[in-house]
Design a protein around this motif. Structure first.
Motif, PDB file in Angstrom:
ATOM      1  N   PRO A  47      26.511  49.261 -35.520  1.00 51.51           N
ATOM      2  CA  PRO A  47      26.289  49.424 -36.880  1.00 51.51           C
ATOM      3  C   PRO A  47      25.549  48.238 -37.399  1.00 51.51           C
ATOM      4  CG  PRO A  47      28.301  49.665 -36.885  1.00 51.51           C
ATOM      5  CD  PRO A  47      27.967  49.522 -35.410  1.00 51.51           C
ATOM      6  N   GLU A  61      29.904  44.980 -43.816  1.00 55.32           N
ATOM      7  CA  GLU A  61      30.341  45.779 -44.870  1.00 55.32           C
ATOM      8  C   GLU A  61      31.312  46.859 -44.382  1.00 55.32           C
ATOM      9  OE1 GLU A  61      27.286  45.359 -48.558  1.00 55.32           O
ATOM     10  OE2 GLU A  61      26.806  46.766 -47.055  1.00 55.32           O
ATOM     11  N   PRO A  62      32.559  47.248 -45.009  1.00 56.95           N
ATOM     12  CA  PRO A  62      33.296  48.279 -44.642  1.00 56.95           C
ATOM     13  C   PRO A  62      32.550  49.611 -44.906  1.00 56.95           C
ATOM     14  CG  PRO A  62      34.105  47.617 -47.053  1.00 56.95           C
ATOM     15  CD  PRO A  62      32.926  46.668 -46.351  1.00 56.95           C
ATOM     16  N   PRO A  63      32.799  50.630 -44.106  1.00 52.76           N
ATOM     17  CA  PRO A  63      32.039  51.891 -43.974  1.00 52.76           C
ATOM     18  C   PRO A  63      32.293  52.674 -45.404  1.00 52.76           C
ATOM     19  CG  PRO A  63      33.974  52.198 -42.577  1.00 52.76           C
ATOM     20  CD  PRO A  63      33.867  50.595 -43.017  1.00 52.76           C
ATOM     21  N   LYS A  64      31.386  53.413 -45.855  1.00 57.19           N
ATOM     22  CA  LYS A  64      31.670  53.971 -47.295  1.00 57.19           C
ATOM     23  C   LYS A  64      32.599  55.077 -46.945  1.00 57.19           C
ATOM     24  CE  LYS A  64      27.989  55.155 -49.475  1.00 57.19           C
ATOM     25  NZ  LYS A  64      26.876  55.751 -50.122  1.00 57.19           N
ATOM     26  N   ARG A  65      33.535  55.300 -48.051  1.00 56.29           N
ATOM     27  CA  ARG A  65      34.434  56.047 -48.078  1.00 56.29           C
ATOM     28  C   ARG A  65      33.966  57.491 -49.040  1.00 56.29           C
ATOM     29  NH1 ARG A  65      39.508  52.301 -50.927  1.00 56.29           N
ATOM     30  NH2 ARG A  65      39.361  50.672 -49.127  1.00 56.29           N
ATOM     31  N   ARG A  77      24.384  47.636 -45.478  1.00 54.56           N
ATOM     32  CA  ARG A  77      23.871  48.997 -45.899  1.00 54.56           C
ATOM     33  C   ARG A  77      22.533  49.047 -46.455  1.00 54.56           C
ATOM     34  NH1 ARG A  77      29.542  50.352 -46.998  1.00 54.56           N
ATOM     35  NH2 ARG A  77      29.045  50.021 -49.286  1.00 54.56           N
TER      36      ARG A  77
END
Length: 220
Positions: free
Chosen positions: A179, A99-103, A183
């Motif tokens: 990581p 998953e992309p990191p939270k913006r 999430r």
């Protein structure tokens, strides 16, 4: 439960992919506004689910060491042979297993509303172009949809080549200090009222299992 969720998601994703009749090239750059909105909602529903299922199946099989880096250049120092230019359009996009990191949340300015009131026009002058947001959205609007189509093709590729993505997830888990690929917080699509009560309960149980596993990934 994992196997049932995987089979059900695969059946629905393949049916969604087939409904767009993408063929080999996936050339569908524009969609009607309601069709594009439905596709975006389905991608938001299935992408986090598929990542979490890949994560659980990879944990069950165990992590693998990262792939060893090899020298791809020849002895003469030349680069590796590239694929023909004509094959570029037949190449399938790859699904992002992490998953992309939270913006960061930024406050957005209020959205402009459609302009109202009479507009003066002079018959001896050409008509000016319409101002932004001059017309309200219509169901017959045709909007760009290439990024969504590429995401759909990548999502369908997971079910066509599951071993490739499970192995990639196992190698991701084998990377030290990497990581977590998913999430611990619940995706918004899992809480959507568009899902049935039974589906929301199943997704909530799946996410609870994910939340219990994620903190212990790099604890050893």
């Amino acid at each position: 439960m994992i196997r049932f969720a995987w089979n059900q998601a695969g059946y629905l994703v393949e049916g969604l992919h087939r409904s767009f009749a993408l063929g080999l090239t996936g050339c569908r750059p524009f969609l009607l506004r309601p069709v594009r909105a439905r596709l975006a909602a389905e991608l938001a529903r299935f992408e986090p689910l598929v990542r979490r299922l890949l994560f659980l199946m990879a944990l069950e099989l165990g992590a693998l060491p990262p792939r060893a880096q090899t020298n791809l250049t020849s002895k003469s120092g030349g680069a590796k042979h590239s694929a023909p230019e004509s094959c570029r359009f037949l190449r399938k996009p790859r699904f992002r297993i992490a998953e992309p990191p939270k913006r960061a949340v930024h406050s957005l300015p209020p959205r402009r509303v459609a302009s109202t009131g009479p507009g003066f026009r002079y018959l001896d002058l050409p008509l000016p172009p319409p101002a932004p947001f001059a017309y309200p959205p219509q169901p017959t609007d045709i909007l760009p949809a290439k990024p969504l189509i590429q995401r759909l093709r990548a999502l369908n590729d997971v079910f066509e080549n599951p071993l490739f993505y499970i192995t990639a997830m196992r190698r991701r888990l084998g990377q030290p200090q990497a990581p977590a690929p998913v999430r611990a917080d619940t995706p918004p699509a899992f809480r959507s009222r568009a899902r049935s009560t039974l589906e929301r309960e199943n997704l909530s149980g799946l996410q609870a299992e994910i939340a219990a596993l994620v903190p212990h990934l790099n604890s050893s």
